[in-house]
Write an enzyme that holds these catalytic residues in place. Structure first.
Site, short mmCIF file in Angstrom:
data_model
loop_
_atom_site.label_atom_id
_atom_site.label_comp_id
_atom_site.label_asym_id
_atom_site.label_seq_id
_atom_site.Cartn_x
_atom_site.Cartn_y
_atom_site.Cartn_z
N LYS A 1 3.30 9.16 9.39
CA LYS A 1 2.61 7.97 8.89
C LYS A 1 2.62 6.92 9.99
CE LYS A 1 0.17 6.39 5.65
NZ LYS A 1 -1.09 7.08 5.34
N SER B 1 -5.35 9.30 2.70
CA SER B 1 -4.30 8.46 2.12
C SER B 1 -4.72 7.98 0.72
CB SER B 1 -3.99 7.29 3.05
OG SER B 1 -2.61 7.06 3.13
#
Length: 617
Positions: free
Chosen positions: A208, A408
């Site tokens: 991430k 996402s």
């Protein structure tokens, strides 16, 4: 003394009258402008005069960018350009679906005998959009109608569409710019340290990388490995498609930096001759020579003193008869924000309201959710996901059509669908979550400003002017970890996978569509057409019509949108021209960076967003 007083009073009186005159002039001009816009809109939409049939070529003179959902619909935008003007063609937005429909209508129109691609002002589109347009161009060409591409030069995006042409013309002084794809981000760790800003980061997921610009001065090895994989995948998809169109191998199309250098050395640096020798184009010709060839193909129009053609912006598609059950098309285009939609974003409340409307409308038999989003607020994503699940629970099939990216939070809202279809070049996955809270206690302290007070609890003493209490930081991290677990559980339950299986392909990993299919994140590789057909199949509709959920802008929206475009096109260049060269370069780089802070409005500071997904050049 009296004379001086009269002279001074006269100056003030004259100045006041001048200000009144200017004020009234501006207001009157504004009123006249609004009247003209209103009259133009009325006649544009009310006119029943039949449109004259055009004979000749469809001129695809694309200007600006192609997007899923422009800020305004095409007819209103066209009128706004005519009445108000716009300072830059490259800021114009074109609807992907309107463009494809126009090409398909022209394919079946006996008056349209071919197509001319004029792409000098085409600024770009994501790769799945280019593939969808290319599909329509291939259908047009397969119908037996020729396509000619004309250009002074072709950048990488323009050449993708030009490769579908029957014949590609290039200026003798032009070039075909093939260089590959790259991503570039700015990193702010050292800057934040110099400004003494404390970046409090809470995240889950080894890959991430959205918060890395705040905590590093370079890309982490994990982010480099992950980004290299999907960027290379996009480039290989590009090469395979364009090479096949030109009947070349990918190596012939792009022999690499050294191969291009050697080829240019062999022709003395003549980029046009290099393109011709390597079969990237079919003929080198001046504009005059190209015009002569097009006149031979399509005839001469005395009214416009040019070959017979109608612009893609002026061509009127045929009216289709409504038949069968309705399939709702709902667009989720842009970063996901809490609240109502603003241009270029997905409003959680707005999109949920559209889904609810489709759920409660008995005429709607199925829903296609078109997702083209890097993600955003976890709170807003959950609002949309919840309503999407309600549509499915109501017995109406839901199919997600993924555009350039559904990453996402974009994947969060896609997961509950009955069926997910992605392009091979869609960027998706990026299953991870993070939080960012910046505090400025050290910045203020360095200039002599301090904060102090009393509180009944450390949790009551939260302020950006103070360091975060340790208890709150621990609670925030737990909240982020819980959000990640919810994300994993959501995907595992809807995709029929175990949480452990999801976690292996999650951790913030970005996948292109072909890899996502292998990993079970999507059901099929395809495009928007495939998604509509699947929705009709699941709803058992032998015939269907599409019901587009698109906002109709008000008169004020038209004016201020066009006014904003003009200002946006004018001011940055003017300001940058006054900056020293190094500062101008930095300003441009900052302008091109994805918005890290301007799209963050989650009430709990939790975000599921892929900021690098839209930054491929």
């Amino acid at each position: 003394m009296r004379t001086l007083w009269r002279f001074t009073a006269g100056i003030f009186k004259w100045s006041w009258n001048l200000l009144n005159f200017v004020r009234e002039l501006i207001l009157n001009l504004f009123l006249i402008l609004l009247i003209l816009v209103g009259v133009g809109i009325y006649f544009s939409f009310q006119s029943s005069t039949p449109v004259e049939a055009h004979h000749g070529a469809l001129l695809v003179d694309l200007r600006g960018v192609v997007v899923d959902q422009p800020s305004m619909n095409n007819r209103v935008r066209q009128l706004g350009r005519e009445l108000l003007g716009a300072s830059s063609n490259r800021l114009q937005e074109n609807s992907l679906f309107d463009l494809v429909d126009t090409i398909r209508d022209a394919k079946d129109d006996k008056n349209i005998t071919g197509m001319v691609l004029q792409l000098n002002d085409f600024a770009g589109a994501d790769q799945p959009s280019l593939q969808y347009i290319g599909k329509a161009l291939r259908e047009f060409r397969d119908s037996g109608k020729p396509i000619y591409a004309i250009g002074d030069s072709y950048n990488q995006t323009q050449y993708y569409l030009a490769s579908y042409a029957t014949k590609i013309y290039l200026s003798p002084q032009g070039a075909v710019e093939l260089h590959g794809f790259a991503t570039n981000n700015l990193y702010y760790k050292s800057l934040l340290e110099k400004l003494k800003v404390t970046a409090n980061i809470f995240r889950v997921g080894s890959y991430k990388s959205a918060v890395e610009p705040l905590i590093r001065d370079d890309m982490s090895p994990e982010a480099r490995e992950a980004d290299s994989r999907w960027v290379e995948g996009l480039w290989q998809n590009y090469l395979m498609t364009v090479a096949a169109n030109r009947q070349l191998t990918p190596e012939q199309l792009f022999p690499g930096a050294m191969g291009i250098l050697q080829g240019l050395q062999a022709v003395g640096g003549n980029t046009a001759k290099f393109a011709l020798n390597n079969k990237l184009v079919d003929e080198l010709a001046s504009r005059t020579a190209i015009e002569s060839e097009l006149v031979k193909a399509f005839g001469w129009d005395k009214k416009i003193n040019n070959f017979n053609a109608v612009s893609v912006y002026d061509y009127q598609p045929k009216q289709t008869l409504d038949k069968g059950g309705e399939i709702a098309i709902i667009l989720a285009n842009g970063a996901i924000m809490d609240g109502q939609r603003t241009p270029g974003t997905v409003g959680g409340d707005s999109t949920a309201a559209e889904l609810r409307q489709a759920r409660l409308d008995p005429k709607i038999k199925a829903v296609v959710l078109r997702v083209n989003s890097p993600g955003g607020s976890v709170s807003a994503s959950e609002v949309v996901r919840s309503e999407l699940s309600a549509v499915r629970a109501a017995g109406k099939p839901v199919v997600v059509s993924m555009g350039g990216m559904a990453a996402s939070g974009g994947y969060w809202i896609s997961a509950p669908a009955d069926y997910i279809i992605a392009s091979p070049s869609t960027l998706t996955g990026s299953i991870g979550i993070f939080g960012v809270i910046n505090t400025y206690e050290n910045t203020l302290s360095s200039i002599g400003v301090h904060t102090d007070g009393v509180a009944t609890s450390p949790l009551a003493d939260l302020a950006v002017t103070k360091a975060l209490p340790s208890a709150f930081s621990q609670m925030m991290q737990l909240n982020i970890e819980n959000g990640y677990k919810n994300f994993i559980d959501l995907v595992s339950s809807t995709r029929k996978m175990t949480p452990e299986q999801v976690d292996q392909i999650a951790q913030g990993h970005v996948w292109i569509g072909s890899d996502a299919k292998k990993n079970g994140l999507v059901d099929q590789l395809g495009d928007f057409d495939d998604a509509v057909k699947k929705a009709a199949e699941l709803a058992k509709l032998p015939e269907w019509q599409l019901s587009w959920f698109i906002d109709n802008p008000s008169l004020a929206d038209i004016f201020f949108s066009q006014f904003g475009i003009s200002i946006h096109a004018m001011l940055p260049a003017a300001i940058q021209s006054m900056l020293p060269a190094p500062l101008a370069s930095v300003a441009m780089a900052l302008k091109e960076q994805p918005g890290l802070f301007n799209n963050l409005n989650d009430p709990q500071h939790r975000y599921a967003i892929c900021l690098t997904c839209g930054d491929v050049r």
